[in-house]
Design a protein around this motif. Structure first.
Motif, mmCIF file in Angstrom:
data_model
loop_
_atom_site.group_PDB
_atom_site.id
_atom_site.type_symbol
_atom_site.label_atom_id
_atom_site.label_comp_id
_atom_site.label_asym_id
_atom_site.label_seq_id
_atom_site.Cartn_x
_atom_site.Cartn_y
_atom_site.Cartn_z
ATOM 1 N N ALA A 155 -2.021 16.051 8.160
ATOM 2 C CA ALA A 155 -1.722 14.879 7.345
ATOM 3 C C ALA A 155 -2.846 13.855 7.436
ATOM 4 O O ALA A 155 -3.241 13.242 6.432
ATOM 5 C CB ALA A 155 -0.393 14.266 7.781
ATOM 6 N N GLY A 156 -3.379 13.655 8.642
ATOM 7 C CA GLY A 156 -4.482 12.704 8.819
ATOM 8 C C GLY A 156 -5.701 13.107 8.020
ATOM 9 O O GLY A 156 -6.366 12.267 7.390
ATOM 10 N N TRP A 193 0.845 -1.203 0.000
ATOM 11 C CA TRP A 193 0.000 0.000 0.000
ATOM 12 C C TRP A 193 0.877 1.249 0.000
ATOM 13 O O TRP A 193 0.622 2.204 -0.735
ATOM 14 C CB TRP A 193 -0.912 -0.017 1.222
ATOM 15 C CG TRP A 193 -1.892 1.121 1.300
ATOM 16 C CD1 TRP A 193 -1.624 2.410 1.676
ATOM 17 C CD2 TRP A 193 -3.291 1.090 0.994
ATOM 18 N NE1 TRP A 193 -2.758 3.175 1.643
ATOM 19 C CE2 TRP A 193 -3.808 2.387 1.223
ATOM 20 C CE3 TRP A 193 -4.161 0.086 0.579
ATOM 21 C CZ2 TRP A 193 -5.146 2.700 1.036
ATOM 22 C CZ3 TRP A 193 -5.501 0.409 0.393
ATOM 23 C CH2 TRP A 193 -5.988 1.693 0.608
ATOM 24 N N VAL A 194 1.919 1.231 0.848
ATOM 25 C CA VAL A 194 2.839 2.375 0.899
ATOM 26 C C VAL A 194 3.620 2.477 -0.397
ATOM 27 O O VAL A 194 3.718 3.546 -1.016
ATOM 28 C CB VAL A 194 3.799 2.249 2.099
ATOM 29 C CG1 VAL A 194 4.770 3.435 2.125
ATOM 30 C CG2 VAL A 194 3.032 2.172 3.410
ATOM 31 N N ARG A 195 4.159 1.349 -0.831
ATOM 32 C CA ARG A 195 5.017 1.343 -2.028
ATOM 33 C C ARG A 195 4.256 1.745 -3.294
ATOM 34 O O ARG A 195 4.730 2.554 -4.094
ATOM 35 C CB ARG A 195 5.625 -0.056 -2.198
ATOM 36 C CG ARG A 195 6.613 -0.172 -3.369
ATOM 37 C CD ARG A 195 6.997 -1.620 -3.587
ATOM 38 N NE ARG A 195 5.816 -2.406 -3.953
ATOM 39 C CZ ARG A 195 5.574 -3.636 -3.496
ATOM 40 N NH1 ARG A 195 6.413 -4.215 -2.641
ATOM 41 N NH2 ARG A 195 4.497 -4.296 -3.879
ATOM 42 N N ASP A 196 3.069 1.174 -3.491
ATOM 43 C CA ASP A 196 2.358 1.340 -4.757
ATOM 44 C C ASP A 196 1.330 2.472 -4.768
ATOM 45 O O ASP A 196 0.975 2.964 -5.829
ATOM 46 C CB ASP A 196 1.645 0.024 -5.133
ATOM 47 C CG ASP A 196 2.608 -1.145 -5.252
ATOM 48 O OD1 ASP A 196 3.807 -0.894 -5.515
ATOM 49 O OD2 ASP A 196 2.180 -2.302 -5.061
ATOM 50 N N LYS A 197 0.840 2.858 -3.586
ATOM 51 C CA LYS A 197 -0.218 3.878 -3.538
ATOM 52 C C LYS A 197 0.309 5.210 -3.026
ATOM 53 O O LYS A 197 0.206 6.235 -3.701
ATOM 54 C CB LYS A 197 -1.374 3.384 -2.664
ATOM 55 C CG LYS A 197 -2.647 4.218 -2.769
ATOM 56 C CD LYS A 197 -3.774 3.551 -1.998
ATOM 57 C CE LYS A 197 -5.079 4.330 -2.111
ATOM 58 N NZ LYS A 197 -5.684 4.231 -3.459
ATOM 59 N N PRO A 251 3.508 8.729 -7.908
ATOM 60 C CA PRO A 251 3.580 10.155 -8.248
ATOM 61 C C PRO A 251 2.193 10.785 -8.323
ATOM 62 O O PRO A 251 1.275 10.218 -8.910
ATOM 63 C CB PRO A 251 4.273 10.150 -9.619
ATOM 64 C CG PRO A 251 5.120 8.915 -9.596
ATOM 65 C CD PRO A 251 4.297 7.896 -8.840
ATOM 66 N N GLY A 252 2.050 11.921 -7.672
ATOM 67 C CA GLY A 252 0.791 12.652 -7.677
ATOM 68 C C GLY A 252 -0.084 12.390 -6.475
ATOM 69 O O GLY A 252 -0.940 13.220 -6.140
ATOM 70 N N THR A 253 0.127 11.257 -5.778
ATOM 71 C CA THR A 253 -0.739 10.919 -4.634
ATOM 72 C C THR A 253 -0.681 11.978 -3.542
ATOM 73 O O THR A 253 -1.706 12.358 -2.973
ATOM 74 C CB THR A 253 -0.343 9.550 -4.047
ATOM 75 O OG1 THR A 253 -0.555 8.543 -5.034
ATOM 76 C CG2 THR A 253 -1.183 9.228 -2.815
ATOM 77 N N LYS A 310 -8.652 9.042 0.787
ATOM 78 C CA LYS A 310 -8.782 7.587 0.937
ATOM 79 C C LYS A 310 -7.419 6.871 0.910
ATOM 80 O O LYS A 310 -7.249 5.840 0.263
ATOM 81 C CB LYS A 310 -9.708 7.028 -0.148
ATOM 82 C CG LYS A 310 -11.133 7.572 -0.054
ATOM 83 C CD LYS A 310 -12.025 7.000 -1.126
ATOM 84 C CE LYS A 310 -13.495 7.364 -0.905
ATOM 85 N NZ LYS A 310 -13.731 8.811 -0.739
ATOM 86 N N LEU A 311 -6.481 7.444 1.637
ATOM 87 C CA LEU A 311 -5.140 6.854 1.711
ATOM 88 C C LEU A 311 -4.953 5.981 2.948
ATOM 89 O O LEU A 311 -3.903 5.362 3.104
ATOM 90 C CB LEU A 311 -4.083 7.966 1.691
ATOM 91 C CG LEU A 311 -4.031 8.786 0.398
ATOM 92 C CD1 LEU A 311 -2.986 9.883 0.487
ATOM 93 C CD2 LEU A 311 -3.749 7.877 -0.798
#
Length: 449
Positions: free
Chosen positions: A373-374, A267-271, A275-277, A381-382
Motif C-alpha cells: 500500500a505504501g 485530502w482523504v475525503r476528496d483525493k 473514484p478511480g484513485t 503521489k497520494l
C-alpha cells in the motif's frame, strides 16, 4: 512414621524431623545415582520450613531429570548450575562456586561441611554445598536463545508464528549489534567497559562525523535497553539476582518523539476517496485502506480479521478486535485496551460485506500490506509529504473525531487507547458508538470499492 499427601507431597516425618522422600522416575532411573529412592533430611521439625525446602528440591530434581534427557550442552550446563543453587538454598546456604567457598570464614565452611557429613548424602547435594559447579560460560547469542525459549516463553505463547518471528527479529538486533561491536562474549565476562563500548558505538551513530546517515536517539535507546533487559533477566533466571548490570544508566534521551502526521481530512475525503484513485490496487489491499479510513484501526487489526469477529448480521454491524485464543492458531493484540468493538459505518460497512471472511491474502502479513500500500501511495503521489505513511490514516480518524467534538473517552475507546480513569460500566452501547461515528462518516461513491 506418617507419610503426608497432596500439599505435603514427598515429605516424610521420622522421629520429629522431616525428610524429602520420593522415587526416581522410571525414565531416568538408569541415569540417576540416587535411584530408586531419594531420602534427604530437611533438618527441621517445622512443617512450613519443610515445605519450602521440599519445593526447592522438587524444582531442582525436575530440572535435573530434564537435563539427563537432553543433548543440548548449553541447556545442560545452565540447568546444572541452577540445580546446584536450588539445592544449596534448600540446605540453607547461598550458593557459591568452590573458589568463593574456600574464602569464606572458617565457621561458615564448617557449617557447610557439617550439613553433608552423613555418608549417605548424595553427590549432587555435596556439590551444591561446596560449590562444585562453576557458572557456565554461556555466550550472548546463546543467552538470547534461553531468553526466547525459556525466560519469555509464556509471553510468546499467545503470539502467532509471524508475531513470534517479528518479536525475535526486533529483539535480536540488540544482540547482533553487541556481537558486532564487542564480540560474542560469555555473559559472565561482560563488564562495564563493554557496556560503555556499545554505548559509544551508538553515540557515533547518533552523531556521525563520517558523513553516514544519522540514527535516531530512540533507536539507540531501544538497543541499549534490550541488552540491559537480556542481561538482567538472564541472570535472574539462573538465580544470580545481585549481579550488577553493566548496561545500567547507559541510555539516550529523546528531545522530540517522532510522530507520523495525519492526512488532512479533506485530502482523504476528496483525493483518496475519489473514484478511480485506488483502482490500481488489488481488491483486498484497497478494501483494507478504506476500512482503516473509517474505523481508525491499526493495519494488523484489519488484516487479521476473520469471520468470527465480523458481525454483519447484528443489529449494529461491527467488528471485534480481540486476541485469537485458538491454541492451533493464536494471535496476540497490542494491549488490553486494544480489545474493543468498532461499528461499521459508511464505506467500511460496504467493504466488509464484500469480504465477510476477512482478507486472506494479508492474514499474518500486515507488513506485506503496509509495504504494498505504501508503494502504491508513493507512486501515485497520494502521500501529502514524505513523512506520511499508511498508518497516518489512523491519526486522521482521530482528528475527525476531535473536529466533531466526540467525547474524549469515547475517542480513546474507539482508538483502543487506555482510558485514564477507573472503569465504571460498559463504556457505552454500540448504538451510541454508531451514532457518534455517523457524525464523521465520509460520503462515498460505491465505485471506489
Amino acid at each position: 512414621m506418617v507419610r503426608q499427601r497432596k500439599q505435603d507431597r514427598f515429605l516424610l516425618q521420622r522421629e520429629g524431623l522431616y525428610y524429602y522422600w520420593r522415587r526416581v522416575p522410571k525414565s531416568v532411573e538408569h541415569l540417576d545415582d540416587r535411584a530408586p529412592l531419594i531420602r534427604h533430611s530437611l533438618k527441621t521439625d517445622d512443617l512450613a520450613e519443610a515445605r519450602a525446602k521440599r519445593d526447592l528440591l522438587e524444582q531442582a530434581d525436575r530440572m535435573f531429570w530434564g537435563t539427563l534427557l537432553t543433548d543440548a550442552d548449553t541447556a545442560k550446563a545452565l540447568a546444572g548450575y541452577q540445580i546446584a543453587r536450588a539445592r544449596a538454598e534448600a540446605l540453607g546456604f547461598t550458593y557459591k562456586p568452590a573458589g568463593e567457598v574456600a574464602n569464606l570464614p572458617l565457621d561458615e565452611i564448617l557449617r557447610r561441611v557439617s550439613s553433608i557429613s552423613d555418608p549417605r548424602t548424595p553427590v549432587v547435594t555435596e556439590t551444591a554445598a561446596l560449590g562444585g559447579i562453576e557458572q557456565p560460560k554461556v555466550k550472548v547469542s546463546e543467552a538470547f536463545e534461553v531468553f526466547c525459549n525459556e525466560i519469555r516463553a509464556a509471553e510468546l505463547a499467545g503470539k502467532s508464528d509471524k508475531q513470534k518471528e517479528q518479536w525475535k527479529k526486533v529483539k535480536k538486533l540488540a544482540v547482533t549489534s553487541f556481537v558486532a561491536v564487542v564480540g560474542d562474549l560469555a555473559m559472565i565476562d561482560i563488564t562495564r567497559d563493554h557496556g560503555r563500548q556499545l554505548y559509544q558505538h551508538w553515540v557515533k551513530r547518533l552523531a556521525p562525523t563520517d558523513g553516514s546517515k544519522k540514527k535516531s536517539a530512540s533507536l539507540g535507546k531501544r538497543r541499549m535497553g534490550d541488552m540491559r533487559i537480556l542481561y538482567e533477566e538472564y541472570f535472574k533466571h539462573i538465580g544470580d539476582i545481585d549481579r550488577q548490570n553493566p548496561f545500567d544508566g547507559l541510555t539516550f534521551s529523546e528531545k522530540f518523539k517522532r510522530s507520523r502526521p495525519p492526512f488532512p481530512i479533506e485530502w482523504v475525503r476528496d483525493k483518496i476517496f475519489k473514484p478511480g484513485t485506488l483502482a490500481g490496487m488489488n481488491a483486498e489491499a484497497r478494501g483494507i485502506v478504506l476500512v482503516l479510513s473509517e474505523t481508525g484501526a491499526r493495519g494488523g487489526e484489519i488484516c487479521n480479521l476473520h469471520k468470527d469477529v465480523i458481525k454483519l448480521g447484528d443489529a449494529i454491524p461491527h467488528i471485534l478486535v480481540e486476541p485469537r485464543l485458538d491454541p492451533e492458531d493464536p494471535r496476540e493484540i497490542k494491549t488490553v485496551s486494544s480489545i474493543r468493538r468498532i461499528p461499521l459505518v459508511g464505506v467500511a460497512l460496504e467493504v466488509m460485506k464484500k469480504f465477510p471472511n476477512g482478507f486472506p491474502s494479508y492474514k499474518e502479513n500486515e507488513n506485506n500490506f503496509s509495504s504494498a500500500a505504501g508503494k502504491f501511495f508513493r507512486e501515485n503521489k497520494l502521500f501529502p509529504t514524505k513523512k506520511h505513511v499508511i498508518y497516518s490514516l489512523r491519526h486522521t480518524f482521530e482528528d475527525r473525531m476531535k473536529e466533531a467534538r466526540i467525547d474524549d473517552e469515547l475517542r480513546n475507546i474507539l482508538m483502543g487507547h487506555t482510558v485514564d480513569r477507573p472503569k465504571y460500566g460498559s463504556g457505552g452501547s454500540l448504538k451510541l458508538y454508531q451514532e457518534e461515528m455517523m457524525k464523521i462518516v465520509f460520503p462515498f461513491d460505491p465505485a471506489i470499492i
